[in-house]
Design a protein around this motif. Structure first.
Motif, mmCIF file in Angstrom:
data_model
loop_
_atom_site.group_PDB
_atom_site.id
_atom_site.type_symbol
_atom_site.label_atom_id
_atom_site.label_comp_id
_atom_site.label_asym_id
_atom_site.label_seq_id
_atom_site.Cartn_x
_atom_site.Cartn_y
_atom_site.Cartn_z
ATOM 1 N N ASP A 48 0.832 -1.203 0.000
ATOM 2 C CA ASP A 48 0.000 0.000 0.000
ATOM 3 C C ASP A 48 0.871 1.258 0.000
ATOM 4 N N ASP A 49 0.430 2.282 -0.716
ATOM 5 C CA ASP A 49 1.136 3.569 -0.730
ATOM 6 C C ASP A 49 0.668 4.488 0.397
ATOM 7 N N GLY A 50 -0.195 3.981 1.253
ATOM 8 C CA GLY A 50 -0.733 4.760 2.368
ATOM 9 C C GLY A 50 -2.182 5.151 2.170
ATOM 10 N N THR A 51 -2.650 5.142 0.944
ATOM 11 C CA THR A 51 -4.023 5.545 0.642
ATOM 12 C C THR A 51 -5.030 4.569 1.248
ATOM 13 N N ARG A 52 -4.836 3.281 0.993
ATOM 14 C CA ARG A 52 -5.749 2.267 1.511
ATOM 15 C C ARG A 52 -5.657 2.190 3.031
ATOM 16 N N TRP A 53 -4.447 2.389 3.582
ATOM 17 C CA TRP A 53 -4.245 2.370 5.032
ATOM 18 C C TRP A 53 -5.085 3.448 5.691
ATOM 19 N N GLU A 54 -5.025 4.685 5.181
ATOM 20 C CA GLU A 54 -5.785 5.790 5.774
ATOM 21 C C GLU A 54 -7.291 5.540 5.696
ATOM 22 N N ALA A 55 -7.763 5.062 4.551
ATOM 23 C CA ALA A 55 -9.195 4.783 4.391
ATOM 24 C C ALA A 55 -9.645 3.678 5.342
ATOM 25 N N THR A 56 -8.810 2.663 5.498
ATOM 26 C CA THR A 56 -9.153 1.555 6.393
ATOM 27 C C THR A 56 -9.156 2.013 7.845
ATOM 28 N N GLU A 57 -8.188 2.825 8.226
ATOM 29 C CA GLU A 57 -8.170 3.345 9.596
ATOM 30 C C GLU A 57 -9.450 4.137 9.878
ATOM 31 N N GLU A 58 -9.842 4.992 8.959
ATOM 32 C CA GLU A 58 -11.086 5.767 9.127
ATOM 33 C C GLU A 58 -12.296 4.854 9.228
ATOM 34 N N GLN A 59 -12.340 3.822 8.385
ATOM 35 C CA GLN A 59 -13.459 2.881 8.398
ATOM 36 C C GLN A 59 -13.555 2.165 9.745
ATOM 37 N N TYR A 60 -12.440 1.684 10.259
ATOM 38 C CA TYR A 60 -12.448 0.930 11.512
ATOM 39 C C TYR A 60 -12.790 1.831 12.697
ATOM 40 N N GLU A 61 -12.314 3.068 12.678
ATOM 41 C CA GLU A 61 -12.688 4.003 13.739
ATOM 42 C C GLU A 61 -14.178 4.327 13.676
ATOM 43 N N ALA A 62 -14.725 4.444 12.464
ATOM 44 C CA ALA A 62 -16.160 4.688 12.308
ATOM 45 C C ALA A 62 -16.969 3.482 12.797
ATOM 46 N N GLU A 63 -16.496 2.277 12.509
ATOM 47 C CA GLU A 63 -17.165 1.055 12.998
ATOM 48 C C GLU A 63 -17.162 1.032 14.527
ATOM 49 N N ARG A 64 -16.008 1.351 15.134
ATOM 50 C CA ARG A 64 -15.906 1.393 16.595
ATOM 51 C C ARG A 64 -16.862 2.434 17.165
ATOM 52 N N ASP A 65 -16.881 3.620 16.569
ATOM 53 C CA ASP A 65 -17.719 4.696 17.087
ATOM 54 C C ASP A 65 -19.206 4.363 16.959
ATOM 55 N N TRP A 130 -15.274 -4.858 33.025
ATOM 56 C CA TRP A 130 -14.959 -3.793 32.087
ATOM 57 C C TRP A 130 -15.240 -4.289 30.680
ATOM 58 N N ILE A 131 -15.898 -3.458 29.888
ATOM 59 C CA ILE A 131 -16.128 -3.743 28.476
ATOM 60 C C ILE A 131 -15.452 -2.622 27.699
ATOM 61 N N ALA A 132 -14.660 -2.991 26.722
ATOM 62 C CA ALA A 132 -13.901 -1.994 25.963
ATOM 63 C C ALA A 132 -13.993 -2.279 24.476
ATOM 64 N N LEU A 133 -13.939 -1.200 23.695
ATOM 65 C CA LEU A 133 -13.838 -1.278 22.243
ATOM 66 C C LEU A 133 -12.599 -0.516 21.821
ATOM 67 N N GLY A 134 -11.874 -1.069 20.870
ATOM 68 C CA GLY A 134 -10.703 -0.380 20.364
ATOM 69 C C GLY A 134 -10.372 -0.815 18.955
ATOM 70 N N VAL A 135 -9.574 0.017 18.294
ATOM 71 C CA VAL A 135 -9.043 -0.312 16.973
ATOM 72 C C VAL A 135 -7.559 -0.583 17.157
ATOM 73 N N ALA A 136 -7.150 -1.788 16.806
ATOM 74 C CA ALA A 136 -5.767 -2.218 17.009
ATOM 75 C C ALA A 136 -5.062 -2.383 15.677
ATOM 76 N N GLN A 137 -3.755 -2.118 15.708
ATOM 77 C CA GLN A 137 -2.877 -2.455 14.598
ATOM 78 C C GLN A 137 -1.488 -2.638 15.180
ATOM 79 N N ALA A 138 -0.936 -3.833 15.038
ATOM 80 C CA ALA A 138 0.348 -4.156 15.657
ATOM 81 C C ALA A 138 1.527 -3.511 14.943
#
Length: 156
Positions: A48-65, A130-138
């Motif tokens: 990835d050139d970073g484009t798909r990474w940024e879109a995926t990060e936004e998508q996963y944060e939106a799913e979490r929210d 405790w119940i938690a939601l998060g977006v992870a990436q190692a």
């Protein structure tokens, strides 16, 4: 997986006993005092050139929210819990760091692992757990994951 399926997975984790040993479950990882469910997992980002990474990060944060809104209807607004300082403590402990009293600090799971891949959590205290939601990436090339955590261990 739909929001209804995410809620069902969280409800299932809340109803389960905690195992005696650390290991994998059908949804993620588990151990004494905790369950972690991997609700969604993206593709990797090796080419990835970073484009798909940024879109995926936004998508996963939106799913979490969006899921946090549904859980807030049940339990009220979540706390936002940053794991940045905890990660520093975990790294220091790995290199012989100590707590304020000079004792070797040990960070309990699932908090130690979460701090290595999740910048912050949406967190509720419900029925003694405790119940938690998060977006992870190692790591930058590895997949994003939408995580749901149920634990009886207080955040450090």
């Amino acid at each position: 997986m739909s929001s209804a399926e995410h809620l069902a997975a969280i409800d299932l984790l809340r109803s389960r006993e905690f195992p005696a040993e650390h290991g994998r479950s059908e949804r993620g990882s588990q151990g004494p005092g905790y369950h972690v469910a991997e609700l969604l997992t993206s593709d990797t980002f090796w080419e990835d050139d970073g484009t798909r990474w940024e879109a995926t990060e936004e998508q996963y944060e939106a799913e979490r929210d969006a899921l946090a809104v549904l859980l807030a209807d049940r339990w009220g607004p979540p706390q936002r819990f940053s794991l940045a300082g905890l990660f520093e403590r975990v790294v220091a402990a790995d290199f012989g760091g100590t707590d304020r009293e000079g004792d070797a600090e040990e960070i309990a799971e699932p908090w130690a692992h979460l701090s290595s891949c999740t910048p912050d959590l949406h967190l509720w205290r419900v029925d003694g757990r405790w119940i938690a939601l998060g977006v992870a990436q190692a790591d930058k090339e590895l997949p994003f994951q939408l995580l749901a955590v149920v634990t009886e261990t207080d955040p450090p």
